[in-house]
Design a protein around this motif. Sequence first.
Motif, PDB file in Angstrom:
ATOM      1  N   VAL A 346       0.830  -1.203   0.000  1.00 45.37           N
ATOM      2  CA  VAL A 346       0.000   0.000   0.000  1.00 45.37           C
ATOM      3  C   VAL A 346       0.864   1.253   0.000  1.00 45.37           C
ATOM      4  N   PHE A 347       1.853   1.293   0.885  1.00 45.75           N
ATOM      5  CA  PHE A 347       2.666   2.492   1.031  1.00 45.75           C
ATOM      6  C   PHE A 347       3.871   2.499   0.098  1.00 45.75           C
ATOM      7  N   GLY A 348       3.993   1.458  -0.702  1.00 44.62           N
ATOM      8  CA  GLY A 348       5.018   1.416  -1.730  1.00 44.62           C
ATOM      9  C   GLY A 348       4.455   1.594  -3.124  1.00 44.62           C
ATOM     10  N   GLY A 349       3.166   1.888  -3.215  1.00 42.97           N
ATOM     11  CA  GLY A 349       2.565   2.151  -4.514  1.00 42.97           C
ATOM     12  C   GLY A 349       2.249   0.920  -5.326  1.00 42.97           C
ATOM     13  N   ARG A 350       1.953  -0.207  -4.649  1.00 41.47           N
ATOM     14  CA  ARG A 350       1.623  -1.443  -5.352  1.00 41.47           C
ATOM     15  C   ARG A 350       0.321  -2.013  -4.779  1.00 41.47           C
ATOM     16  N   LEU A 351      -0.202  -3.031  -5.442  1.00 36.35           N
ATOM     17  CA  LEU A 351      -1.405  -3.710  -4.967  1.00 36.35           C
ATOM     18  C   LEU A 351      -1.026  -4.931  -4.142  1.00 36.35           C
ATOM     19  N   ALA A 352      -1.630  -5.069  -2.966  1.00 41.47           N
ATOM     20  CA  ALA A 352      -1.395  -6.243  -2.131  1.00 41.47           C
ATOM     21  C   ALA A 352      -2.086  -7.455  -2.743  1.00 41.47           C
ATOM     22  N   ASP A 353      -1.400  -8.611  -2.702  1.00 38.89           N
ATOM     23  CA  ASP A 353      -1.994  -9.835  -3.251  1.00 38.89           C
ATOM     24  C   ASP A 353      -3.196 -10.298  -2.429  1.00 38.89           C
ATOM     25  N   VAL A 376     -24.313  -4.944  -0.933  1.00 40.77           N
ATOM     26  CA  VAL A 376     -23.092  -5.274  -0.194  1.00 40.77           C
ATOM     27  C   VAL A 376     -21.965  -4.389  -0.706  1.00 40.77           C
ATOM     28  N   THR A 377     -21.201  -3.826   0.210  1.00 39.56           N
ATOM     29  CA  THR A 377     -20.068  -2.972  -0.141  1.00 39.56           C
ATOM     30  C   THR A 377     -18.779  -3.626   0.334  1.00 39.56           C
ATOM     31  N   LEU A 378     -17.815  -3.728  -0.564  1.00 42.55           N
ATOM     32  CA  LEU A 378     -16.498  -4.273  -0.250  1.00 42.55           C
ATOM     33  C   LEU A 378     -15.474  -3.151  -0.345  1.00 42.55           C
ATOM     34  N   SER A 379     -14.526  -3.110   0.587  1.00 43.10           N
ATOM     35  CA  SER A 379     -13.506  -2.065   0.517  1.00 43.10           C
ATOM     36  C   SER A 379     -12.182  -2.560   1.061  1.00 43.10           C
ATOM     37  N   ALA A 380     -11.105  -1.978   0.542  1.00 48.38           N
ATOM     38  CA  ALA A 380      -9.748  -2.281   0.991  1.00 48.38           C
ATOM     39  C   ALA A 380      -8.924  -1.014   0.899  1.00 48.38           C
ATOM     40  N   THR A 381      -7.962  -0.877   1.793  1.00 46.76           N
ATOM     41  CA  THR A 381      -7.027   0.248   1.735  1.00 46.76           C
ATOM     42  C   THR A 381      -5.974  -0.052   0.683  1.00 46.76           C
ATOM     43  N   GLY A 388       1.174   5.542  -7.568  1.00 42.76           N
ATOM     44  CA  GLY A 388       1.918   4.676  -8.471  1.00 42.76           C
ATOM     45  C   GLY A 388       1.096   3.607  -9.151  1.00 42.76           C
ATOM     46  N   VAL A 389      -0.121   3.345  -8.692  1.00 42.30           N
ATOM     47  CA  VAL A 389      -1.005   2.382  -9.346  1.00 42.30           C
ATOM     48  C   VAL A 389      -1.803   3.114 -10.426  1.00 42.30           C
ATOM     49  N   ASP A 390      -1.880   2.534 -11.597  1.00 47.11           N
ATOM     50  CA  ASP A 390      -2.620   3.149 -12.696  1.00 47.11           C
ATOM     51  C   ASP A 390      -4.093   2.796 -12.569  1.00 47.11           C
ATOM     52  N   TRP A 391      -4.832   3.650 -11.866  1.00 48.23           N
ATOM     53  CA  TRP A 391      -6.243   3.357 -11.620  1.00 48.23           C
ATOM     54  C   TRP A 391      -7.102   3.554 -12.857  1.00 48.23           C
ATOM     55  N   SER A 392      -6.530   4.078 -13.930  1.00 50.94           N
ATOM     56  CA  SER A 392      -7.290   4.196 -15.176  1.00 50.94           C
ATOM     57  C   SER A 392      -7.275   2.908 -15.984  1.00 50.94           C
ATOM     58  N   ASP A 393      -6.494   1.940 -15.560  1.00 52.86           N
ATOM     59  CA  ASP A 393      -6.386   0.655 -16.250  1.00 52.86           C
ATOM     60  C   ASP A 393      -7.627  -0.188 -15.921  1.00 52.86           C
ATOM     61  N   GLY A 394      -8.548  -0.298 -16.863  1.00 52.29           N
ATOM     62  CA  GLY A 394      -9.793  -1.016 -16.628  1.00 52.29           C
ATOM     63  C   GLY A 394      -9.589  -2.475 -16.281  1.00 52.29           C
ATOM     64  N   ALA A 395      -8.630  -3.133 -16.939  1.00 53.99           N
ATOM     65  CA  ALA A 395      -8.374  -4.550 -16.666  1.00 53.99           C
ATOM     66  C   ALA A 395      -7.857  -4.733 -15.244  1.00 53.99           C
ATOM     67  N   LEU A 396      -6.989  -3.821 -14.790  1.00 53.28           N
ATOM     68  CA  LEU A 396      -6.463  -3.905 -13.432  1.00 53.28           C
ATOM     69  C   LEU A 396      -7.589  -3.723 -12.414  1.00 53.28           C
ATOM     70  N   ARG A 397      -8.460  -2.774 -12.669  1.00 53.52           N
ATOM     71  CA  ARG A 397      -9.582  -2.543 -11.759  1.00 53.52           C
ATOM     72  C   ARG A 397     -10.443  -3.791 -11.625  1.00 53.52           C
ATOM     73  N   GLU A 398     -10.738  -4.423 -12.745  1.00 49.52           N
ATOM     74  CA  GLU A 398     -11.598  -5.605 -12.717  1.00 49.52           C
ATOM     75  C   GLU A 398     -10.906  -6.787 -12.039  1.00 49.52           C
ATOM     76  N   ARG A 399      -9.597  -6.938 -12.279  1.00 50.83           N
ATOM     77  CA  ARG A 399      -8.863  -8.033 -11.631  1.00 50.83           C
ATOM     78  C   ARG A 399      -8.870  -7.856 -10.118  1.00 50.83           C
ATOM     79  N   TYR A 400      -8.651  -6.618  -9.681  1.00 46.31           N
ATOM     80  CA  TYR A 400      -8.601  -6.423  -8.231  1.00 46.31           C
ATOM     81  C   TYR A 400     -10.000  -6.527  -7.615  1.00 46.31           C
TER      82      TYR A 400
END
Length: 498
Positions: A346-353, A376-381, A388-400
């Motif tokens: 999170v604090f290194g600009g990456r997504l936690a597995d 139902v609402t799901l959330s994560a920090t 550093g995460v490209d939140w405009s990447d649609g595929a990344l959003r869907e994978r996460y």
Amino acid sequence: MARIAVIGAGMGAMATAARLAVAGHRVAVYERAATYGGAVGSFERAGFVFDTGPGLVHLPAVWRDLFLKTGREPLEKCVGLVQVDPASSHLFADGTRVTLPNASRAGIVSALDAALGGGAGERWGDFLGRARDAWDRSRRPLLEEPLRPDRQLLERDPYPALRQRRLLRTRQASTVAEVGARELADPRLAALLDGCVLGYGLDPRHAPAGASLLPYMEQTFGSWYVTGGLRELARAVYERCVARRVEFVFGAEVVSVVEKDGRAAGVELAGGEVVPADHVVACTGAVPPAGRELWAAGDVRPRAEAAGGLPGRFTVLLALRGARPRSAAHRTVVHSPDTGAEAEAVFGGRLADRPTVTVSRPDDPAGRPDGDHEAVTLSATVAGPSGGVDWSDGALRERYAETLVDAAARALGESPGALRERLLWREVLTPAETGSTPAPALAGPGGRHLHPANTTRLPGLYLAGGHAHPGGGLAHAGMSGALVAGLIVEGADFRGSQ
């Protein structure tokens, strides 16, 4: 009667505006967005309603005080405030599950002992006792008083860590992670503590041990839900402001603070219009530029962001077929198997597995089209909008989103496939849409977790909201409004909220 310009229409801004208006001032709020509430938003579609910001209130006394001081109608007459019980359910990586009652230390200790064994409840109860000491030592200067230049008390960690002798040396925990490892002595209890602190936007590896007052605050003062969602609280505060003749100007971006004769004298809007004011209150993360430096040597300045930037929230909204079981917990936390690795990501600009995922299932007819559906609402920090995460990447959003859905299936006791069969549609929100999450102010070595004071070096310019003292969080934002209003109304003699 002074003219006061408030920049932003978030919860801290509206709390400030309402109090100042009641004191007899003429208040105008300038918000670049089309609505009020800031991070306290909602998403509505096809009869489903979801919170897109915080989902629970943990210190309702802050908002009760606001409504008491600004009008005759108390908070409970303006919104439905329901105590959530049980407060939360927790699913750990080894499959252990524990359900914690609301605002009952004895009940929490008993539940942890029954679920985790080995004296886990007693250790957590002893930890809460030390966390209470940290709360008692720092509550007033952290929450109820303006940040003073003489702040030595807040530059020491208030948590009375246990002194432990190991290898001929006496050691004490100095961070949240060390408290978990050395004092709680159970990875599940450590995950319980780390997950709470991470949810406030703090890195448990580096947050001072005094951050332990955050779970103490939640478990002592309880968790409360606003009927219809937290957006209803924002609506009630906005309506209280309007009733007190606060003027709101939406779609109005403030580009600078006007300085005249050595003090703040108004705001300049995009397009060049200058609005005169006797005082200006900035309630946004980035303070609009003024004609002078706002901080001097020794002042607490806006935080320099780490490599991963300020964290944010990744949120998945699920519209589901099927009724919500009556026995379902309002909030279930699915804990990461490794919160250290999660925080590093999170604090290194990456997504936690394997992130810590909060699953919210409010039993609220206002949030669903009928009793045969569930919201139902799901959330994560996660890393924030500049992390550093490209939140405009649609595929990344869907994978996460799939990662969070898998965690939710475990929380709901369903297979991922069965949960997806219930899905009507889902909406994904990232920090690109919802912004960053400022953390609460904390006492600790060097004052590294404090926020800028509510006053600045430019007379007449004040700061409120989550990026100023006392920091982020719904209750803290509300307290910032009380502090700024006190400073403007009473001046430098104001010693704090009563």
